[in-house]
Design a protein around this motif. Structure first.
Motif, PDB file in Angstrom:
ATOM      1  N   ILE A  88      -0.462  34.325 -12.898  1.00  0.00           N
ATOM      2  CA  ILE A  88      -1.149  35.595 -12.199  1.00  0.00           C
ATOM      3  C   ILE A  88      -0.012  36.652 -11.748  1.00  0.00           C
ATOM      4  O   ILE A  88       0.737  36.311 -11.143  1.00  0.00           O
ATOM      5  CB  ILE A  88      -1.644  35.181 -10.804  1.00  0.00           C
ATOM      6  CG1 ILE A  88      -2.684  33.681 -11.281  1.00  0.00           C
ATOM      7  CG2 ILE A  88      -2.331  36.124 -10.155  1.00  0.00           C
ATOM      8  CD1 ILE A  88      -3.315  33.072  -9.885  1.00  0.00           C
ATOM      9  N   THR A 111      -6.822  33.231  -8.416  1.00  0.00           N
ATOM     10  CA  THR A 111      -7.048  34.858  -8.717  1.00  0.00           C
ATOM     11  C   THR A 111      -7.870  35.527  -7.802  1.00  0.00           C
ATOM     12  O   THR A 111      -7.230  36.494  -7.197  1.00  0.00           O
ATOM     13  CB  THR A 111      -7.470  34.693 -10.045  1.00  0.00           C
ATOM     14  OG1 THR A 111      -6.664  34.142 -11.095  1.00  0.00           O
ATOM     15  CG2 THR A 111      -7.689  36.099 -10.483  1.00  0.00           C
ATOM     16  N   PHE A 154      -4.576  41.623  -8.716  1.00  0.00           N
ATOM     17  CA  PHE A 154      -4.134  40.629  -9.412  1.00  0.00           C
ATOM     18  C   PHE A 154      -4.819  40.176 -10.614  1.00  0.00           C
ATOM     19  O   PHE A 154      -5.999  40.079 -11.004  1.00  0.00           O
ATOM     20  CB  PHE A 154      -4.081  39.440  -8.552  1.00  0.00           C
ATOM     21  CG  PHE A 154      -3.191  39.405  -7.251  1.00  0.00           C
ATOM     22  CD1 PHE A 154      -1.778  38.941  -7.290  1.00  0.00           C
ATOM     23  CD2 PHE A 154      -3.572  39.887  -6.160  1.00  0.00           C
ATOM     24  CE1 PHE A 154      -1.021  38.749  -6.354  1.00  0.00           C
ATOM     25  CE2 PHE A 154      -2.653  39.984  -4.919  1.00  0.00           C
ATOM     26  CZ  PHE A 154      -1.538  39.591  -5.049  1.00  0.00           C
ATOM     27  N   ALA A 168      -1.398  27.018 -11.868  1.00  0.00           N
ATOM     28  CA  ALA A 168      -1.133  28.458 -11.545  1.00  0.00           C
ATOM     29  C   ALA A 168       0.189  28.781 -11.055  1.00  0.00           C
ATOM     30  O   ALA A 168       0.435  28.026 -10.111  1.00  0.00           O
ATOM     31  CB  ALA A 168      -2.400  28.965 -11.162  1.00  0.00           C
ATOM     32  N   GLN A 215      -6.847  38.272  -4.692  1.00  0.00           N
ATOM     33  CA  GLN A 215      -7.324  39.823  -4.622  1.00  0.00           C
ATOM     34  C   GLN A 215      -7.898  40.033  -3.344  1.00  0.00           C
ATOM     35  O   GLN A 215      -7.990  41.254  -3.228  1.00  0.00           O
ATOM     36  CB  GLN A 215      -8.421  39.681  -5.889  1.00  0.00           C
ATOM     37  CG  GLN A 215      -7.695  39.514  -7.341  1.00  0.00           C
ATOM     38  CD  GLN A 215      -8.921  39.969  -8.294  1.00  0.00           C
ATOM     39  OE1 GLN A 215     -10.268  39.745  -8.005  1.00  0.00           O
ATOM     40  NE2 GLN A 215      -8.754  39.811  -9.514  1.00  0.00           N
ATOM     41  N   THR A 231      -4.660  37.702 -14.242  1.00  0.00           N
ATOM     42  CA  THR A 231      -4.367  36.469 -14.623  1.00  0.00           C
ATOM     43  C   THR A 231      -4.418  36.352 -16.220  1.00  0.00           C
ATOM     44  O   THR A 231      -5.468  36.696 -16.773  1.00  0.00           O
ATOM     45  CB  THR A 231      -5.101  35.562 -14.166  1.00  0.00           C
ATOM     46  OG1 THR A 231      -5.227  35.516 -12.596  1.00  0.00           O
ATOM     47  CG2 THR A 231      -5.078  34.031 -14.436  1.00  0.00           C
ATOM     48  N   ASN A 244      -1.744  30.468 -17.583  1.00  0.00           N
ATOM     49  CA  ASN A 244      -1.917  30.449 -15.873  1.00  0.00           C
ATOM     50  C   ASN A 244      -1.065  31.099 -15.200  1.00  0.00           C
ATOM     51  O   ASN A 244      -0.822  30.805 -14.024  1.00  0.00           O
ATOM     52  CB  ASN A 244      -2.077  28.955 -15.702  1.00  0.00           C
ATOM     53  CG  ASN A 244      -3.119  28.115 -15.945  1.00  0.00           C
ATOM     54  OD1 ASN A 244      -4.328  28.544 -16.059  1.00  0.00           O
ATOM     55  ND2 ASN A 244      -3.110  26.758 -16.248  1.00  0.00           N
ATOM     56  N   THR A 296      -7.173  28.051 -11.306  1.00  0.00           N
ATOM     57  CA  THR A 296      -6.641  29.421 -11.485  1.00  0.00           C
ATOM     58  C   THR A 296      -7.481  30.352 -11.355  1.00  0.00           C
ATOM     59  O   THR A 296      -7.254  31.718 -10.837  1.00  0.00           O
ATOM     60  CB  THR A 296      -6.179  29.290 -12.938  1.00  0.00           C
ATOM     61  OG1 THR A 296      -5.303  28.123 -13.287  1.00  0.00           O
ATOM     62  CG2 THR A 296      -5.516  30.728 -13.392  1.00  0.00           C
ATOM     63  N   TYR A 336      -5.049  33.646 -18.533  1.00  0.00           N
ATOM     64  CA  TYR A 336      -5.542  32.286 -18.552  1.00  0.00           C
ATOM     65  C   TYR A 336      -4.753  31.318 -19.681  1.00  0.00           C
ATOM     66  O   TYR A 336      -4.916  30.210 -19.386  1.00  0.00           O
ATOM     67  CB  TYR A 336      -7.101  32.342 -18.403  1.00  0.00           C
ATOM     68  CG  TYR A 336      -7.687  32.811 -17.160  1.00  0.00           C
ATOM     69  CD1 TYR A 336      -7.948  31.841 -16.198  1.00  0.00           C
ATOM     70  CD2 TYR A 336      -8.071  34.037 -17.007  1.00  0.00           C
ATOM     71  CE1 TYR A 336      -8.262  32.323 -14.858  1.00  0.00           C
ATOM     72  CE2 TYR A 336      -8.764  34.326 -15.905  1.00  0.00           C
ATOM     73  CZ  TYR A 336      -8.811  33.638 -14.900  1.00  0.00           C
ATOM     74  OH  TYR A 336      -9.143  34.087 -13.711  1.00  0.00           O
ATOM     75  N   GLU A 366     -15.967  34.906 -12.473  1.00  0.00           N
ATOM     76  CA  GLU A 366     -14.636  34.832 -13.546  1.00  0.00           C
ATOM     77  C   GLU A 366     -14.814  33.406 -14.397  1.00  0.00           C
ATOM     78  O   GLU A 366     -14.386  33.541 -15.330  1.00  0.00           O
ATOM     79  CB  GLU A 366     -13.596  34.719 -12.265  1.00  0.00           C
ATOM     80  CG  GLU A 366     -12.177  34.835 -12.933  1.00  0.00           C
ATOM     81  CD  GLU A 366     -11.576  36.289 -13.279  1.00  0.00           C
ATOM     82  OE1 GLU A 366     -10.749  36.217 -13.641  1.00  0.00           O
ATOM     83  OE2 GLU A 366     -12.472  37.158 -12.952  1.00  0.00           O
TER      84      GLU A 366
END
Length: 735
Positions: free
Chosen positions: A466, A419, A457, A443, A423, A459, A464, A415, A461, A213
């Motif tokens: 989610i 995330t 979930f 976040a 998940q 995000t 920030n 963040t 970015y 990620e």
């Protein structure tokens, strides 16, 4: 070998090796079998490892790779039930008796010890002596066979100058097209084969997901190897661990370990290695854990016995690892490394005769090396005591490095870390993760949005934010979520709830009479979304943004529009007039269907029927404020939801009387705290406490520091008050 050469050129660090010949130190038993090889892999890639081994070693059509078998054995409860079935003992009576056995690992002798103190078990033994006699030979016998969770065996290509296959070593069976030995993992050693425990670890898969990620979003260029070779000295990483931000960090997220790290304040990888080795029941009981803390903090000066400094200086004179023990045996007692390893085995397996022989050799070697006799005696006592609980540093180091990498990702890319954590988390973990995230990062989790949220979930970015997962909304399965996402991708963002319904239900614009109306099979196959899904999406907040509503109470208007499009009216009993304008009511609906929502507990308290009971006596507090260190000792009033209730019994030391306490897990949105209800309070309020789960309460309590969790908790006191609220109470009293 090429890889090893490259690594040596990169590091250019000379390594001094002493006494590398272990002889038979790593070999076990009369057959001289090798130790196991344990390697952890990401859980989602373990199958690749097995396939590689099969491809690599099953050459020329030979079968050299197979899995170890495993057996479950007959335990007391199962044996009694099976034998009683033969003798036609009433099933209800058998279930009643076996429910008395708290420990299913009881032996045949333990059964008679229990019968000596329990009249009901005693009567069963007297009434059915043949049952008791017959279970004796069955207990501990194999009950069923399966495949070992991790053990994979690769046999040699040649034995006694002849080519061999796995069938030449052990009986083999086929289970779901997998070759499995009839011997279990422990018995494989006796055949002279090396057992490889290829373990699939979920945490490694999670860490790799975070790395992927970060590389995708931030173009970070991170790899696990680069982080490990980067010095393991990132200040931010050790800072967040010292502050107790350990949620979802491998091995460090339990309450006890979090407190230990906060007390330790780790500043280097050696501290994390020690934490992994020290925070275990046996070391806690022996006092080694506390001694390490005292020395690290400078409260106590470390003490080194003769010749032990080299082995123990990195752990402040505390014996922590098995390797340290073997080093002391070598440097003080004159042992070889192999003899030191054997010493660890003998003491851990309590082989008294061999330990005694080793002791004589140790004392003699220590005297020859010039060690004072009194120090030699104390060192031997340390060795004997330590062998009962010592952890090996190689294992602790691997775990500590994995923990460090996870903590580094949290500290530097919070963040992305949160995330992935969300998940992978189950429903119980979500509040803890979100609460910590609010404290130590920018976040934030926001309600689901029909035009942004994904099955997991998702995000943004840039902000920030989610977005809550559509898959976490009650009753929305994978097919329904995927259908909605596919329609959104094909036709663009949904413009309104009406637009959503027209597009999703274009194949079956059926008129419903109520939310729970059934769909026929053909409709359900073609369109996996139904009216209940629409209702839950609205209550979860998915249409707040597209409908331009400014407050959660306006969700009623969205429901009304959806009901009109689907062809039915909303029943007043489901949405009473006195509740549809209450913020609390809609927040509770949101929490019920998806698990996220912000409740104004202070407002509930201010408008509750019992508010006057506390007015002017105690100040109102939030959970977050109660958790603050400065709140210790204060008496407060709190309004929160009870998420869990557990009753604990104990024996009063003075009177010998059996008493009960109750622990309530309280939640205010993402903040959690425990309330201990002591015996007198529990007895007085037992009727209300019995059925209190998932209800909102108002309670007065005192804030106290909890040594185990390393944080504050709540305790009832002599004049504590408890009131239970329901939706009717809150609806009728709120303004």
């Amino acid at each position: 070998m090429i890889v090893e050469s490259v690594l040596l050129k990169q590091t250019q660090v000379p390594v001094q090796a002493l006494d590398c010949l272990t002889g038979s130190g790593f070999r076990q038993g009369e057959a001289g079998s090798l130790a196991d090889v344990d390697v952890d892999y990401a859980s989602n890639r373990r199958q690749e490892v097995k396939e590689y081994l099969e491809c690599r070693y099953n050459e020329s059509g030979k079968q050299r790779v197979f899995s170890a078998g495993t057996y479950s054995t007959m335990k007391l409860k199962a044996v009694i039930k099976d034998v009683c079935r033969v003798y036609k003992v009433p099933v209800s009576y058998v279930n009643y008796i076996t429910a008395i056995f708290e420990d299913d690992n009881m032996t045949w002798t333990d059964l008679f010890k229990l019968a000596a103190t329990n009249k009901k078990v005693n009567k069963f033994v007297q009434d059915y002596p043949q049952v008791i006699e017959d279970i004796r030979g069955l207990m501990g016998q194999p009950r069923s066979a399966s495949v070992h969770a991790s053990a994979i065996i690769v046999i040699p290509n040649v034995k006694d100058d002849e080519e061999v296959e796995c069938f030449d070593y052990t009986p083999i069976k086929k289970v779901d097209d997998i070759l499995v030995s009839e011997l279990d993992g422990y018995s494989i050693d006796e055949t002279g084969l090396l057992k490889n425990d290829c373990l699939g670890i979920k945490e490694l898969a999670k860490i790799q997901s975070v790395i992927d990620e970060c590389n995708k979003v931030y173009n970070a260029g991170i790899t696990f190897e680069r982080l490990v070779r980067g010095g393991l000295d990132d200040e931010k990483t050790y800072r967040i661990l010292s502050k107790g931000y350990t949620q979802n960090v491998f091995q460090f997220s339990s309450a006890g370990m979090t407190k230990f790290l906060m007390d330790m304040k780790p500043c280097c990888i050696n501290d994390l290695i020690a934490a992994n080795a020290l925070y275990r029941p046996a070391t806690l009981e022996s006092g080694s854990t506390q001694k390490y803390l005292d020395c690290k903090r400078g409260d106590v000066a470390p003490v080194y016995l003769w010749g032990t400094y080299n082995a123990l200086h990195s752990t402040y004179g505390v014996l922590v690892g098995q390797e340290q023990l073997a080093q002391m045996a070598r440097e003080v007692g004159g042992f070889s490394l192999g003899e030191g390893i054997n010493l660890v085995k003998y003491i851990s397996k309590k082989k008294a005769d061999k330990i005694h022989a080793m002791k004589d050799k140790f004392m003699s070697g220590a005297a020859n090396n010039g060690c004072p006799k009194e120090d030699a005696v104390l060192i031997w006592e340390m060795i004997e005591l330590g062998c009962k609980y010592l952890f090996n540093f190689s294992h602790a180091t691997a775990y500590a490095i994995t923990s460090y990498v996870g903590a580094w990702l949290k500290a530097n890319y919070p963040t992305a870390f949160y995330t992935i954590a969300l998940q992978w988390a189950d429903d119980k973990e979500l509040p803890l993760i979100m609460s910590e995230m609010e404290e130590c990062s920018s976040a934030k989790v926001v309600p689901p949005d029909i035009n942004t949220s994904a099955e997991k979930f998702f995000t943004d970015y840039r902000t920030n934010e989610i977005f809550w997962s559509l898959g976490k909304i009650k009753m929305l399965g994978t097919k329904a979520v995927q259908y909605i996402i596919n329609e959104r991708a094909k036709g663009g963002p949904f413009k309104s709830v009406e637009n959503f319904i027209h597009r999703i239900f274009k194949y079956k614009l059926k008129k419903y009479e109520y939310w729970d109306d059934a769909d026929n099979e053909q409709e359900a196959v073609r369109v996996p979304v139904n009216a209940r899904h629409v209702k839950n999406l609205i209550l979860a907040g998915c249409f707040d943004k597209v409908s331009n509503i400014s407050a959660v109470v306006e969700r009623y208007s969205i429901l009304d529009k959806a009901a009109a499009e689907l062809g039915f009216k909303i029943l007043a009993e489901d949405y009473p007039d006195h509740l549809i304008n209450q913020h609390y009511f809609w927040s509770m609906q949101q929490i019920e269907v998806c698990g996220i929502g912000q409740i104004d507990y202070k407002r509930i308290f201010d408008n509750s029927y019992c508010h006057h009971q506390f007015k002017g006596k105690l100040s109102y507090s939030t959970v977050r404020k109660a958790l603050d260190k400065d709140s210790e000792g204060k008496k407060i009033t709190l309004c929160a939801t009870v998420t869990e209730m557990e009753e604990i019994s104990y024996k009063d030391k003075k009177s010998g009387e059996k008493k009960h306490i109750c622990k309530l897990h309280l939640q205010q949105n993402n903040d959690l705290i425990k309330l201990v209800c002591w015996n007198d309070f529990y007895v007085e309020n037992k009727a209300e406490l019995r059925d209190i789960k998932d209800k909102i309460i108002i309670v007065s309590a005192v804030v106290k520091y909890n040594d185990y969790s390393g944080g504050n908790s709540l305790n009832t006191y002599k004049t504590s008050r408890l009131f239970t609220l329901n939706q009717q109470d809150n609806g009728s009293t709120q303004k």
